[in-house]
Write a protein that holds these residues in place. Structure first.
Motif, PDB file in Angstrom:
ATOM      1  N   LYS A   3     -17.802  11.966  -5.442  1.00 51.89           N
ATOM      2  CA  LYS A   3     -18.692  12.387  -4.374  1.00 51.89           C
ATOM      3  C   LYS A   3     -18.020  12.256  -3.021  1.00 51.89           C
ATOM      4  N   LYS A   4     -18.456  13.112  -2.095  1.00 54.13           N
ATOM      5  CA  LYS A   4     -17.854  13.117  -0.764  1.00 54.13           C
ATOM      6  C   LYS A   4     -18.037  11.784  -0.056  1.00 54.13           C
ATOM      7  N   LYS A   5     -19.202  11.168  -0.284  1.00 51.10           N
ATOM      8  CA  LYS A   5     -19.453   9.896   0.414  1.00 51.10           C
ATOM      9  C   LYS A   5     -18.485   8.807  -0.033  1.00 51.10           C
ATOM     10  N   ASN A   6     -18.047   8.877  -1.304  1.00 51.65           N
ATOM     11  CA  ASN A   6     -17.086   7.900  -1.783  1.00 51.65           C
ATOM     12  C   ASN A   6     -15.715   8.119  -1.152  1.00 51.65           C
ATOM     13  N   VAL A   7     -15.349   9.403  -0.993  1.00 50.97           N
ATOM     14  CA  VAL A   7     -14.088   9.714  -0.314  1.00 50.97           C
ATOM     15  C   VAL A   7     -14.140   9.255   1.135  1.00 50.97           C
ATOM     16  N   THR A  11     -11.839   6.493   3.002  1.00 49.44           N
ATOM     17  CA  THR A  11     -11.116   6.834   4.234  1.00 49.44           C
ATOM     18  C   THR A  11     -11.460   5.865   5.353  1.00 49.44           C
ATOM     19  N   LEU A  12     -12.747   5.530   5.467  1.00 53.80           N
ATOM     20  CA  LEU A  12     -13.175   4.574   6.499  1.00 53.80           C
ATOM     21  C   LEU A  12     -12.538   3.211   6.278  1.00 53.80           C
ATOM     22  N   ARG A  13     -12.464   2.797   5.026  1.00 55.57           N
ATOM     23  CA  ARG A  13     -11.844   1.505   4.728  1.00 55.57           C
ATOM     24  C   ARG A  13     -10.366   1.510   5.096  1.00 55.57           C
ATOM     25  N   MET A  14      -9.695   2.614   4.827  1.00 55.88           N
ATOM     26  CA  MET A  14      -8.288   2.715   5.182  1.00 55.88           C
ATOM     27  C   MET A  14      -8.089   2.703   6.696  1.00 55.88           C
ATOM     28  N   ILE A  15      -9.008   3.324   7.432  1.00 56.46           N
ATOM     29  CA  ILE A  15      -8.917   3.323   8.901  1.00 56.46           C
ATOM     30  C   ILE A  15      -9.075   1.899   9.439  1.00 56.46           C
ATOM     31  N   VAL A 300       0.355   4.042   7.860  1.00 57.63           N
ATOM     32  CA  VAL A 300      -0.343   5.310   7.572  1.00 57.63           C
ATOM     33  C   VAL A 300       0.173   5.910   6.271  1.00 57.63           C
ATOM     34  N   PHE A 301       1.486   5.900   6.103  1.00 61.20           N
ATOM     35  CA  PHE A 301       2.088   6.495   4.909  1.00 61.20           C
ATOM     36  C   PHE A 301       1.675   5.737   3.651  1.00 61.20           C
ATOM     37  N   VAL A 302       1.755   4.414   3.693  1.00 64.04           N
ATOM     38  CA  VAL A 302       1.407   3.606   2.519  1.00 64.04           C
ATOM     39  C   VAL A 302      -0.081   3.709   2.208  1.00 64.04           C
ATOM     40  N   PHE A 303      -0.915   3.663   3.249  1.00 65.42           N
ATOM     41  CA  PHE A 303      -2.360   3.749   3.030  1.00 65.42           C
ATOM     42  C   PHE A 303      -2.758   5.117   2.489  1.00 65.42           C
ATOM     43  N   THR A 304      -2.037   6.153   2.874  1.00 67.02           N
ATOM     44  CA  THR A 304      -2.325   7.486   2.330  1.00 67.02           C
ATOM     45  C   THR A 304      -2.066   7.511   0.828  1.00 67.02           C
ATOM     46  N   GLY A 305      -0.952   6.918   0.414  1.00 68.14           N
ATOM     47  CA  GLY A 305      -0.667   6.828  -1.013  1.00 68.14           C
ATOM     48  C   GLY A 305      -1.715   6.033  -1.751  1.00 68.14           C
ATOM     49  N   ASN A 306      -2.152   4.909  -1.168  1.00 71.86           N
ATOM     50  CA  ASN A 306      -3.181   4.094  -1.803  1.00 71.86           C
ATOM     51  C   ASN A 306      -4.522   4.821  -1.855  1.00 71.86           C
ATOM     52  N   LEU A 307      -4.816   5.598  -0.814  1.00 72.19           N
ATOM     53  CA  LEU A 307      -6.063   6.365  -0.792  1.00 72.19           C
ATOM     54  C   LEU A 307      -6.066   7.404  -1.908  1.00 72.19           C
TER      55      LEU A 307
END
Length: 326
Positions: A3-7, A11-15, A300-307
């Motif tokens: 679901k979009k809310k989970n994405v 994303t919010l957690r990564m920010i 940013v790069f590492v968090f993108t991979g984790n996301l």
């Protein structure tokens, strides 16, 4: 699909994590022995005390730490990361140039370690207990415990110094004009760093894939499949690959942080002009703006991979989607 809310929540957690990492990096650099003024003007500067005070006032070095961080963060949001003391260029330009080299190196190693690791893991799992399986397990456990820079040095000594098959370092031949550098020259200089990173990061995907294959082959539904008359090829393609490939891809995405750390060490061994060598130069020269910029971009790069890995977890495991929906 997730679901979009989970994405959005991921994303919010990564920010939030990115903000916390940025603040921690800023505090550590501010509290470190690095003196920004000395780094900027040099240890043998003849500037008067009044001129030094003006520089300190202009940069706000005497401001409280929260105020300095807020100023830096506002500048970052406006695309201004400051000027590198080491390279005498805007930090964003240095990172763009260096990161382009690093991304090529890291993506090649990431792809090779993932593809080769998956294939070798499948073979080891199918031939569990065989000679090939035992050799690969020993190799993976040995490589897993070896530092990346040590592997790089070994490859450098054997293949570059002793055998002379590859250049000792750099990204292009020394003394050659940029217009004369060919694609083969760049690829030739990439081979050893890519091999080093591939070998350093292949163990986890091999061992994980092997274990998953062993569990699947020893499960009851494979026994039922054999009872229905399916041969080994059908079992591998219909059952083993389908149940292993998505978790393996997810694991590969989540390995970005380890790969990024290994890349920095490998670049220094091979004098490769990527983000790793820039980090070392910034640290040795007390280049606080460049260190902060690299820390931010790296996060940013590492968090993108984790996301991506977290999203794929939900894609390949319906139980995660069900638990998130409750």
């Amino acid at each position: 699909m997730i679901k979009k809310k989970n994405v959005l929540s991921e994303t919010l957690r990564m920010i939030i994590l990115l903000f916390l990492v940025s603040f921690l990096a800023f505090v550590l650099i501010v509290k470190s022995p690095i003196d920004p003024l000395v780094s900027y003007i040099g240890t043998e500067s003849t500037l008067s005390q009044e001129a030094k005070d003006e520089i300190v006032e202009y940069w706000g070095l005497n401001d409280p730490l929260p105020e300095r961080f807020a100023t830096w963060l506002v500048n970052i949001l406006h695309g201004d990361m400051g000027t590198s003391i080491t390279y005498k260029k805007p930090v964003i330009d240095v990172i763009k140039t260096r990161f382009a080299y690093s991304v090529v190196l890291m993506m090649l190693a990431w792809a090779f370690s993932g593809i080769l690791g998956f294939i070798v893991g499948i073979i080891c799992g199918i031939r569990q207990g065989g000679f090939f399986d035992r050799i690969i397990k020993l190799f993976c456990l040995t490589v897993k415990s070896a530092p990346t820079f040590w592997l790089g040095l070994m490859f450098l000594v054997i293949f570059a110094v002793e055998l002379g098959l590859f250049p000792i370092g750099m990204a292009v031949p020394m003394g050659k004009l940029a217009s004369q550098v060919t694609i083969w020259d760049r690829l030739h200089h990439l081979i050893l760093p890519v091999i080093t990173l591939t070998v350093a990061n292949i163990s986890e995907i091999v061992l994980y894939t092997r274990q998953r294959v062993v569990e699947i082959i020893n499960s009851d539904f494979i026994l039922y499949a054999r009872a229905r008359g399916e041969n080994e090829k059908q079992i591998i393609t219909r059952h083993v690959l389908r149940n292993v490939i998505l978790p393996a891809i997810t694991l590969q995405f989540s390995s970005f942080s380890e790969l990024f750390g290994g890349m920095a060490l490998a670049e220094n061994v091979f004098a490769y002009p990527g983000i790793g060598t820039a980090t070392t130069a910034a640290a040795l020269n007390g280049d606080a703006p460049l260190l902060l910029g690299i820390a931010l971009i790296s996060a940013v790069f590492v968090f993108t991979g984790n996301l991506i890995a977290n999203i794929l977890y939900g894609v390949c495991d319906p139980r995660i989607r069900e638990s998130e929906a409750k």
